[in-house]
Design a protein around this motif. Structure first.
Motif, mmCIF file in Angstrom:
data_model
loop_
_atom_site.group_PDB
_atom_site.id
_atom_site.type_symbol
_atom_site.label_atom_id
_atom_site.label_comp_id
_atom_site.label_asym_id
_atom_site.label_seq_id
_atom_site.Cartn_x
_atom_site.Cartn_y
_atom_site.Cartn_z
ATOM 1 N N MET A 33 0.778 -1.248 0.164
ATOM 2 C CA MET A 33 -0.081 0.153 -0.143
ATOM 3 C C MET A 33 0.513 1.578 0.017
ATOM 4 O O MET A 33 1.744 1.390 0.663
ATOM 5 C CB MET A 33 -1.050 -0.140 1.307
ATOM 6 C CG MET A 33 -1.499 1.156 1.102
ATOM 7 S SD MET A 33 -1.565 2.808 1.556
ATOM 8 C CE MET A 33 -0.599 2.384 3.294
ATOM 9 N N HIS A 35 0.435 5.446 -0.124
ATOM 10 C CA HIS A 35 0.337 6.305 0.055
ATOM 11 C C HIS A 35 1.261 7.800 -0.006
ATOM 12 O O HIS A 35 2.349 7.826 -0.478
ATOM 13 C CB HIS A 35 -0.781 7.105 1.299
ATOM 14 C CG HIS A 35 -0.024 7.056 2.599
ATOM 15 N ND1 HIS A 35 0.936 7.741 2.623
ATOM 16 C CD2 HIS A 35 -0.130 6.621 3.658
ATOM 17 C CE1 HIS A 35 1.327 8.083 3.749
ATOM 18 N NE2 HIS A 35 0.865 6.830 4.702
ATOM 19 N N THR A 63 -3.033 5.167 -2.663
ATOM 20 C CA THR A 63 -3.727 6.112 -3.272
ATOM 21 C C THR A 63 -2.783 7.393 -2.450
ATOM 22 O O THR A 63 -3.008 7.268 -1.527
ATOM 23 C CB THR A 63 -4.856 5.828 -2.550
ATOM 24 O OG1 THR A 63 -6.012 7.061 -2.752
ATOM 25 C CG2 THR A 63 -4.881 5.695 -0.580
ATOM 26 N N ASP A 65 -3.682 9.952 0.440
ATOM 27 C CA ASP A 65 -4.619 10.488 1.132
ATOM 28 C C ASP A 65 -4.309 11.100 2.388
ATOM 29 O O ASP A 65 -5.366 12.009 2.493
ATOM 30 C CB ASP A 65 -5.120 9.343 1.918
ATOM 31 C CG ASP A 65 -4.170 8.307 2.453
ATOM 32 O OD1 ASP A 65 -3.207 9.317 3.128
ATOM 33 O OD2 ASP A 65 -4.605 7.156 3.040
ATOM 34 N N CYS A 103 -6.790 5.402 3.076
ATOM 35 C CA CYS A 103 -6.185 4.333 2.096
ATOM 36 C C CYS A 103 -6.964 2.942 3.236
ATOM 37 O O CYS A 103 -7.089 2.079 2.437
ATOM 38 C CB CYS A 103 -4.421 3.725 2.400
ATOM 39 S SG CYS A 103 -3.426 4.752 4.249
ATOM 40 N N THR A 126 -1.636 -0.333 8.638
ATOM 41 C CA THR A 126 -1.808 -0.769 7.489
ATOM 42 C C THR A 126 -1.918 -2.006 8.782
ATOM 43 O O THR A 126 -2.438 -3.150 8.193
ATOM 44 C CB THR A 126 0.219 -0.694 6.998
ATOM 45 O OG1 THR A 126 0.298 -0.258 6.509
ATOM 46 C CG2 THR A 126 -0.394 -1.899 6.127
#
Lengths: 420, 169
Positions: A33, A35, A63, A65, A103, A126
């Motif tokens: 992931m 950001h 993404t 965010d 996220c 996360t």
């Protein structure tokens, strides 16, 4: 050899028949992931080291965010670096403005989180994805760069702690309160380096959204990860949602697996909790702290910015006026649309709230609701450290969305059970 | 000779080390100007290159922001000695080639202003002010390799140059 769910996930990811707590392994990463705050530096590091490739463009989700949309020139530069890279590397799952969201709400909602997998992200929360029976943990930018480039990271297999949630949640008590109670008991480093495994009948009554609030805050107890095994609710959430339709692997802890700590939380005995400044472990039942004047209410974040949370808040705010400035932040565009479609937006408007676009925003003191010196904020977020939401002289009080909404109405810490 | 800046605190978190209002950059020199700002606004004025931060338990808890390590490195801090470290911060230090020194009872063994000499190879700290020598828990060998290589990415690069990938470790 008996293994915990976490050990089984790592055994698979490391290609070994078994592993145990303390082992060092190189594990294959199933999902990364990315950001806007921690990924741009990782991209720069990769460039500086002449590393051009990404390990798998389908397994990296991007993404922005934190400062979304960009709050100033410098954050716009971060976004630009992220955007240029994501396009250049043809990242398959890149959520741009209009589809970007917080996220840890966005990735599960969009079907990226699969049970049994090893997931890392450049963000401490996360650990949220553990709600789906995955191992998931936050990493810094250098690890992120290594993961993006190689799809492999080294891990020390964490020992596990088992938290059994019994009873059922009374009115006005939510999964947030359960987790504030867990953190109150063990402290902000009580789970340091450990996997926090949650089991028990009370979980069965919790939606996936509610479960994510629990695993989300594993890091607030110092945990490496939080994990909840797959059940029917998990399968129902994933059905029709997963981007990768292939079968996923469901692991369960062996009955004789080893735990370094076991605790039972009787959910029926809990009250709505408020974590007082400046640690998430400073939880107190609302009955001991009601009445303290607040200046702001913040409803949102990866902890409590999902549709269920907004429904709870709206049920209290319906037909009432807020007494303090109140900021509602739907965590993703889908949540934002649901909020509008279900008439919640109108309730928030009528009550005098401001509604923001999806962003991490003020949760981390970024923008969209920063506190002045001396101000106090009741917040559905996850951290109440010094200066977390603004001035180092401001204060953050953590609570569930119902407590936040009730406190917004009264302008002081309030017992949500009087409104439900 | 390094001077100790002791904070009698547990849970010094990444928001205090580098507040999020400065996370709109990843430039170490910019971040360094605000190092430890929400814990001690005077810190950047008094810290000298090579000085040491000394804290209690759970140093670096909270966010995964590696900016916290970059701010400390950018401020030319020589070492952080803590009774224990939060996991992500600890790992970030190693990845940045910065040796996190875990020392049980650090707050009893080191006073603010003490002069320290750190021997990383030997795993000892000479507190020349108090005339004591203190042993600390050394990093595992593979982590020392990463630190000595200057961080994880340098380490991976060197391993590749040596013809063995990260997989082989």
């Amino acid at each position: 050899m008996a293994m915990t769910i976490t050990e089984k996930i790592f055994a698979r990811a490391a290609g070994k028949p078994s592993v145990q707590a303390g082992d060092l392994v190189n594990a294959k990463i199933d999902l990364v992931m990315c950001h806007d705050v921690t990924t741009p530096p990782a991209i720069s590091m990769l460039k500086a080291h002449g590393i051009d490739k990404v390990f798998d463009r389908d397994k990296i989700v991007v993404t922005p965010d934190h400062f979304q949309p960009p709050k100033d020139i410098k954050s716009a530069e971060l976004h630009k670096r992220l955007d240029t890279w994501a396009k250049e590397k043809k990242i398959t799952h890149y959520y741009k403005l209009g589809r970007a969201g917080v996220c840890h709400a966005l990735l599960p909602e969009q079907g990226h989180i699969r049970p049994g997998e090893v997931i890392v992200g450049g963000d401490s929360h996360t650990c949220t994805y553990g709600a789906f029976g995955a191992f998931s943990t936050g990493i810094g930018s250098t690890d992120l760069a290594a993961a993006i480039a190689t799809g492999i990271l080294w891990f020390k297999i964490p020992a596990s702690m088992k938290f059994t949630l019994t009873g059922s949640l009374p009115t006005g008590v939510y999964s947030k309160d359960v987790m504030l109670e867990v953190i109150r008991r063990i402290g902000t480093d009580g789970a340091l380096y450990k996997a926090m495994e949650f089991v028990g009948p009370a979980l069965k009554e919790m939606s996936m959204e509610a479960r994510m609030t629990i695993t989300n805050m594993a890091i607030e107890a110092g945990g490496k990860s939080g994990i909840i095994a797959v059940d029917d609710a998990t399968r129902a959430y994933l059905d029709g949602r997963l981007k990768d339709k292939s079968d996923y692997t469901v692991f369960e802890s062996d009955p004789d697996a080893e735990y370094v700590h076991k605790d039972t939380i009787d959910c029926s005995a809990l009250e709505p909790m408020v974590a007082l400044p400046h640690l998430p472990s400073n939880g107190q039942p609302i009955s001991l702290c009601a009445g303290l004047a607040m200046d702001q209410c913040y409803i949102g974040s990866c902890t409590n910015g999902r549709i269920e949370d907004l429904r709870v808040a709206a049920s209290i705010l319906k037909g009432k006026q807020v007494a303090i400035r109140t900021i509602v932040v739907p965590a993703t565009p889908v949540v934002w649309k649901q909020m509008v479609d279900e008439g919640l937006a109108e309730i928030f408007y009528d009550a005098g709230c401001v509604i923001s676009a999806p962003t991490c925003g003020a949760c981390l003191g970024g923008f969209m609701g920063i506190l002045a010196a001396g101000e106090k904020c009741i917040s559905t977020t996850n951290r109440n450290f010094v200066g977390r939401m603004g001035s180092p002289k401001s204060e953050v009080y953590l609570a569930n969305p119902a407590t936040a909404a009730a406190s917004a109405v009264e302008g002081k810490l309030a017992d949500c059970r009087n409104y439900l | 000779m390094a001077k100790a800046h002791v904070y009698q605190r547990d849970h010094v978190n990444t928001d205090e080390i580098i507040p999020a209002r400065y996370l709109n950059t990843d430039d170490a020199a910019d971040l360094a100007k605000h190092c430890m700002e929400d814990l001690d606004t005077e810190f950047v004025k008094k810290v000298q290159p090579g000085d040491v931060i000394v804290c209690g338990d759970d140093f670096g808890c909270g966010s995964s922001r590696e900016h916290a390590v970059w701010a400390i490195q950018g401020a030319k801090v020589g070492a952080v000695i803590a009774q224990s470290f939060a996991r992500i911060f600890y790992r970030n230090c190693i990845n940045c080639g910065f040796y996190p020194i875990e020392l049980h009872g650090a707050l009893e063994k080191i006073n603010d202003g003490d002069e320290l000499e750190i021997d990383y190879q030997g795993g000892t700290i000479a507190n020349t002010t108090q005339g004591t020598t203190i042993a600390f828990t050394p990093l595992p060998d593979f982590a020392i390799e990463i630190v000595n290589d200057g961080g994880l990415l340098e380490h991976i690069k060197r391993q590749k140059e040596k013809g063995k990938g990260q997989n082989d470790r």
